[in-house]
Design a protein around this motif. Structure first.
Motif, PDB file in Angstrom:
ATOM      1  N   ARG A   1       0.684  -1.146   0.009  1.00 41.02           N
ATOM      2  CA  ARG A   1       0.098  -0.054   0.048  1.00 41.02           C
ATOM      3  C   ARG A   1       0.815   1.295   0.047  1.00 41.02           C
ATOM      4  O   ARG A   1       1.856   1.246   0.773  1.00 41.02           O
ATOM      5  N   PRO A   2       0.493   2.152  -0.832  1.00 40.73           N
ATOM      6  CA  PRO A   2       1.513   3.402  -0.802  1.00 40.73           C
ATOM      7  C   PRO A   2       1.426   4.112   0.475  1.00 40.73           C
ATOM      8  O   PRO A   2       0.588   4.400   1.013  1.00 40.73           O
ATOM      9  N   LEU A   3       2.926   4.400   0.733  1.00 40.00           N
ATOM     10  CA  LEU A   3       3.098   5.355   1.989  1.00 40.00           C
ATOM     11  C   LEU A   3       3.709   6.672   1.690  1.00 40.00           C
ATOM     12  O   LEU A   3       3.535   7.668   2.404  1.00 40.00           O
ATOM     13  N   LEU A   4       4.060   6.734   0.794  1.00 32.07           N
ATOM     14  CA  LEU A   4       5.151   7.978  -0.022  1.00 32.07           C
ATOM     15  C   LEU A   4       4.604   8.425  -1.293  1.00 32.07           C
ATOM     16  O   LEU A   4       3.863   7.726  -1.994  1.00 32.07           O
ATOM     17  N   THR A   5       5.188   9.489  -1.711  1.00 30.74           N
ATOM     18  CA  THR A   5       5.092   9.824  -3.038  1.00 30.74           C
ATOM     19  C   THR A   5       6.627  10.196  -3.563  1.00 30.74           C
ATOM     20  O   THR A   5       7.421  10.253  -2.679  1.00 30.74           O
ATOM     21  N   ALA A   6       6.763  10.434  -4.818  1.00 30.55           N
ATOM     22  CA  ALA A   6       7.986  10.726  -5.493  1.00 30.55           C
ATOM     23  C   ALA A   6       8.769  11.952  -4.620  1.00 30.55           C
ATOM     24  O   ALA A   6       9.935  12.097  -4.593  1.00 30.55           O
TER      25      ALA A   6
ATOM     26  N   ASP B   1       6.932   6.820  -5.258  1.00 33.18           N
ATOM     27  CA  ASP B   1       5.835   6.603  -5.960  1.00 33.18           C
ATOM     28  C   ASP B   1       5.619   5.193  -6.323  1.00 33.18           C
ATOM     29  O   ASP B   1       4.666   4.485  -6.978  1.00 33.18           O
ATOM     30  N   SER B   2       6.589   4.069  -5.922  1.00 36.13           N
ATOM     31  CA  SER B   2       6.368   2.815  -6.268  1.00 36.13           C
ATOM     32  C   SER B   2       5.445   2.176  -5.397  1.00 36.13           C
ATOM     33  O   SER B   2       5.377   2.391  -4.287  1.00 36.13           O
ATOM     34  N   ILE B   3       4.877   0.985  -6.079  1.00 35.02           N
ATOM     35  CA  ILE B   3       3.873   0.215  -5.288  1.00 35.02           C
ATOM     36  C   ILE B   3       4.154  -1.342  -5.546  1.00 35.02           C
ATOM     37  O   ILE B   3       3.635  -1.944  -4.739  1.00 35.02           O
TER      38      ILE B   3
ATOM     39  N   LEU C   1      11.766  -0.615   3.832  1.00 31.47           N
ATOM     40  CA  LEU C   1      11.802   0.511   4.847  1.00 31.47           C
ATOM     41  C   LEU C   1      11.519   1.821   4.068  1.00 31.47           C
ATOM     42  O   LEU C   1      12.202   2.241   3.101  1.00 31.47           O
ATOM     43  N   PRO C   2      10.495   2.755   4.523  1.00 30.99           N
ATOM     44  CA  PRO C   2      10.254   3.901   3.935  1.00 30.99           C
ATOM     45  C   PRO C   2      11.257   4.814   4.426  1.00 30.99           C
ATOM     46  O   PRO C   2      11.816   4.860   5.530  1.00 30.99           O
ATOM     47  N   GLY C   3      11.681   5.755   3.605  1.00 31.63           N
ATOM     48  CA  GLY C   3      12.881   6.690   4.079  1.00 31.63           C
ATOM     49  C   GLY C   3      12.719   8.077   3.328  1.00 31.63           C
ATOM     50  O   GLY C   3      11.671   8.033   2.406  1.00 31.63           O
TER      51      GLY C   3
END
Length: 496
Positions: free
Chosen positions: A230-235, A261-263, A281-283
């Motif tokens: 599930r998307p957590l970030l954007t580009a 923006d990758s899913i 890991l989102p960064g």
């Protein structure tokens, strides 16, 4: 006597209230994050008994979830002549509050204006915002819900998962088209007295949609795996750090960075029959997000071919195809075929890129055994066989016996006469080229004639035009004859 009746009424009311109440679970699941909007049919077509059963079912179904933002938000919209929002998505943050609210919901009665309620539900879900999954759970007796197809399609196009529970007398086709696929887990048609039996299955379907750890494997082969989340970030807000490695040997792995923006991502060059761990890991603000992880095992590599088919055959040929393609692993293919059971064996050797072969020179109306073998780089060989039959050879269809073309005196007409074999005759196929208009090109014309005709007239025939006719039989077209409109005495020849 009056005191006795008052006492009985008090006992009955107490029983009814206790029958509706549901014990608050001692532990709640933090498994999920998402919005669930309940669309409950509260119109007059629903009996009071059905309505109370729907409410108790909802109380049990939702009792396991932690509520509030960051967990599961629940709202309830009632269907009637006018829709009514019993409570919104942000109202209840604990189970006790939700359960009490469900007990207090009163039936609206009135008409079943589901389409109007769906428009209100659409606005509520749009206004909910956030990047969490959204579910519309529709509970109905199925009686005359109206034209809901357009709104349901719009909701699904906006990313809303539509699930439905209906009494037995509902319109199954309408409900099946309304829910999000797969309907097997998103649509439940059940007698109201047995509604509890679907609780676990429906809850599992909901959890599958809104489970918080959304890193999952959606496609797995012996050498590849596709991860989706599930998307957590954007580009513009960050990136993802992905690491995966073999459980047996953590030194064998990979580290890569993905756009915010990758899913999804496809992992390649995996080893068959191996357990892996993948961590996302989102960064760069890693402290704001928990790492997502998933464990998976690649299946053993299936040595093929696993499918051999015969998509086409004729009296003298068979086309055989096989799969799956394994170009990197297979050195060559061997195709052996023989008339079954004791014919001479023929053999073809083909390259690893090829997945079909046309076998020719066969005997009509004969059964053949075809075996496709694959030789692998490691020396292993796997084979699969299929039986196929050639078709019967059909005799040549009778040709047209005669065709005559002559101009009609003083008229811009041509008379066409012909003769053909009449047995099994279905008609005639006549083609010619019309005289072209000024500043135009001539266009071919065609005419199908019944078998009882033996002559016809053609107008506006182009000079030097070829007029051709073929007999049409039940099993195909016979050879025809062509004529030239320019030479009425020396123009005839046959054509296949």
């Amino acid at each position: 006597m009056r005191a006795f009746l008052i006492c009985c009424a008090f006992i009955w009311a107490t029983f009814q209230q206790s029958n509706m109440q549901l014990p608050i679970p001692a532990t709640e699941s933090n498994c999920c994050e998402g919005d669930i909007l309940l669309l409950l049919d509260s119109s007059g077509s629903v009996t009071n008994y059905e309505f109370s059963r729907f409410l108790r079912f909802l109380a049990t179904l939702l009792s396991v979830f932690s509520l509030g933002r960051g967990h599961v938000r629940v709202g309830l919209l009632q269907v009637g002549t006018e829709s009514n929002l019993a409570f919104g998505l942000d109202v209840h943050t604990d189970q006790r509050s939700l359960q009490k609210a469900l007990e207090r919901v009163q039936q609206l009665q009135g008409d079943t204006n589901t389409e109007n309620a769906l428009r209100d539900a659409q606005q509520l879900l749009r206004a909910a915002g956030g990047n969490v999954p959204r579910i519309l759970l529709w509970l109905t007796d199925g009686a005359s819900p109206g034209d809901v197809g357009q709104v349901m399609s719009e909701l699904k196009a906006e990313g809303v998962f539509v699930l439905a529970v209906s009494a037995v007398h509902g319109n199954y086709r309408l409900l099946r088209d309304a829910v999000s696929p797969p309907s097997e887990s998103h649509l439940y048609v059940v007698d109201i007295d047995d509604i509890e039996i679907i609780t676990e299955d429906l809850r599992d379907a909901i959890i599958k949609i809104i489970q918080a750890n959304r890193l999952q494997v959606v496609n797995l082969t012996p050498r590849t795996a596709t991860l989706q989340w599930r998307p957590l970030l954007t580009a513009a807000t960050g990136y993802y750090q992905l690491q995966y490695y073999s459980v047996r040997n953590p030194a064998i792995g990979s580290l890569q960075y993905l756009s915010g923006d990758s899913i999804s991502v496809e992992l390649t060059d995996l080893v068959p029959d191996t357990a892996y761990t993948a961590t996302l890991l989102p960064g760069p603000n890693q402290r704001l997000f928990n790492a997502l992880s998933v464990n998976f095992s690649t299946p053993s590599e299936v040595l093929g071919p696993t499918v051999v088919s015969v998509p086409d055959s004729g009296p003298y040929h068979i086309r055989v195809e096989w799969g799956p393609p394994q170009v990197a692993q297979v050195l060559r293919y061997t195709v052996e075929y023989s008339a079954f059971p004791s014919g001479r064996v023929h053999m073809l050797t083909l390259q690893s890129q090829q997945n079909f072969s046309l076998l020719t020179g066969l005997v009509p109306a004969t059964q053949y055994l075809v075996t496709v073998s694959a030789l692998y780089a490691g020396g292993k060989e796997r084979a699969m066989s299929v039986r196929a039959c050639t078709k019967e050879a059909t005799a040549a269809l009778p040709a047209l016996l005669d065709l005559q073309l002559s101009p009609v005196p003083q008229q811009d007409l041509w008379q066409v006469t012909w003769q053909a074999h009449q047995e099994h005759l279905k008609g005639y196929w006549l083609t010619w080229e019309q005289d072209k208009p000024v500043d135009s090109i001539s266009k071919p014309s065609a005419l199908y004639l019944p078998p009882t005709t033996g002559a016809t007239h053609l107008s506006h025939v182009s000079p030097s035009s070829r007029v051709c006719m073929s007999p049409v039989y039940s099993s195909g077209r016979g050879d025809g004859i062509c004529c030239s409109a320019e030479k009425p005495s020396d123009w005839r020849r046959t054509f296949p």
